[in-house]
Design a protein around this motif. Structure first.
Motif, PDB file in Angstrom:
ATOM      1  N   LEU A 150       0.832  -1.196   0.000  1.00  0.00           N
ATOM      2  CA  LEU A 150       0.000   0.000   0.000  1.00  0.00           C
ATOM      3  C   LEU A 150       0.873   1.255   0.000  1.00  0.00           C
ATOM      4  O   LEU A 150       0.588   2.227  -0.705  1.00  0.00           O
ATOM      5  CB  LEU A 150      -0.927  -0.004   1.216  1.00  0.00           C
TER       6      LEU A 150
ATOM      7  N   LEU B 150       0.635  -5.293  -6.194  1.00  0.00           N
ATOM      8  CA  LEU B 150      -0.349  -5.651  -5.173  1.00  0.00           C
ATOM      9  C   LEU B 150      -1.299  -6.720  -5.696  1.00  0.00           C
ATOM     10  O   LEU B 150      -1.630  -7.684  -4.991  1.00  0.00           O
ATOM     11  CB  LEU B 150      -1.127  -4.412  -4.739  1.00  0.00           C
TER      12      LEU B 150
ATOM     13  N   THR C 170       2.208   1.645  -3.509  1.00  0.00           N
ATOM     14  CA  THR C 170       1.159   2.032  -4.446  1.00  0.00           C
ATOM     15  C   THR C 170       0.781   3.493  -4.292  1.00  0.00           C
ATOM     16  O   THR C 170       0.508   4.187  -5.277  1.00  0.00           O
ATOM     17  CB  THR C 170      -0.071   1.126  -4.262  1.00  0.00           C
TER      18      THR C 170
END
Length: 358
Positions: A307, A320, A310
């Motif tokens: 996360l 992911l 990203t």
């Protein structure tokens, strides 16, 4: 006849692959070993502020190289443990396998490992030596005459280094190299401390669980030689080293989301302890009690790192997605507990509201 032969070949290859999967016990170590290793790749990229998607093909090749090594050690361990497992009344997946098939699988692993080692040598000599180190540790742990498995603390060190230390350091070095950066001594020291502490604790978990069978079969592991109390004490030392390494990783990498994920995991541990009476264990196996932090390393840590990546590099959302493909079922099974907790909490809230209205 030619068409029938052609159709039979893919089926034969599938059967051979499935047999190798069963022989290697891959279902037992896939998520447990490789989710944390990929987490180190994600953490290294995040610490360097480097996107991960451009190096994804090479990262998959690294995963394949480590899979070959993990398959080798599983086959070698079971093959060299046949007599002891029989004496202890333990199941051994290679006990009924033809020797030629096992030898062919081991030689195939060695050949593939040599090819990957040559590739690593071209990229980084340090990486190649780390990859070689894992194979040497694997072999010395199982093979006579040294067979470090039955030589006390040396067995713990060999297993922790081969299964955790060398692969984790290899991953950090390669991701740094692919990102065009030199791995810092501080980062490698943190990765090494975390991996070795975790590795020592996990091999002690196995030895504590197998202590009775190993005693019966006269397999003189560290726990058999020194006793369960010494095993538990050493596991606590390993946990301190592991926690120190993890704290250093989170600090050096500026991994704030991973720290928040650790707090979330801590909440889960507290709820399990207080609500479900299922406290975690440091090392010694107990029914219904997971080993401390392993679930964090397998699920929460890598997802928090992905996360982070990203949010910085939106294209890394593809990584992911791939992680979800590789470990999605395992992660979902672990995260589903939050659904159960929310359902219990919702039920209690509804009862309270109903009581107030009544």
């Amino acid at each position: 006849m030619v068409n029938e032969t052609a159709r039979a070949q893919p089926a034969a290859r599938q059967r051979a692959a499935y047999t190798l999967w069963q022989m290697s016990r891959a279902s037992e170590w896939w998520a447990y070993k490789f989710a944390p290793i990929l987490a180190t790749a994600y953490a290294t990229a995040a610490s360097l502020r480097a996107p991960l998607l451009p190096v994804l093909p090479r990262l998959l090749l690294l995963l394949l190289a480590l899979t070959v090594g993990a398959t080798y050690v599983s086959l070698l361990n079971d093959w060299t443990d046949r007599a002891q497992d029989q004496a202890a009344g333990k199941a051994n997946r290679l006990a009924g396998q033809p020797a030629g098939r096992v030898v062919a699988a081991l030689l195939g692993c060695l050949a593939a490992g040599l090819a990957f080692g040559s590739w690593f040598w071209q990229l980084s000599r340090l990486a190649a030596l780390l990859y070689l180190g894992a194979w040497v540790a694997y072999s010395l742990y199982s093979l006579p005459p040294l067979r470090l498995k039955v030589r006390g603390a040396w067995g713990l060190l060999a297993d922790a280094a081969g299964a955790h230390g060398f692969p984790q350091l290899l991953t950090a070095v390669l991701v740094s190299t692919w990102a065009g950066a030199e791995p810092t001594a501080a980062w490698l020291a943190a990765v090494g401390a975390w991996a070795l502490g975790c590795g020592v604790r996990n091999i002690l978990w196995h030895q504590l669980g197998d202590a009775d069978a190993d005693t019966q079969a006269r397999v003189n592991t560290f726990v058999v030689r020194r006793g369960r109390r010494a095993g538990r004490q050493l596991a606590r030392v390993g946990l301190l080293v592991e926690a120190g390494g993890l704290a250093a990783l989170l600090y050096l990498g500026g991994l704030g989301l991973a720290f928040l994920a650790l707090l979330l995991y801590g909440v889960l541990v507290g709820l399990r302890t207080r609500v479900w009476q299922q406290p975690v264990v440091v090392a010694e196996p107990q029914p219904g009690r997971p080993i401390l932090l392993n679930e964090y390393y397998e699920v929460y840590y890598p997802l928090a790192l992905l996360l982070t990546l990203t949010l910085r590099h939106p294209a890394d959302g593809g990584v992911l997605g791939l992680h979800a493909l590789l470990f999605g079922l395992h992660s979902w099974q672990r995260l589903a507990v939050w659904g159960a907790l929310l359902a219990v909490a919702g039920s209690k809230v509804r009862r309270l509201l109903h009581a107030e209205r009544g």
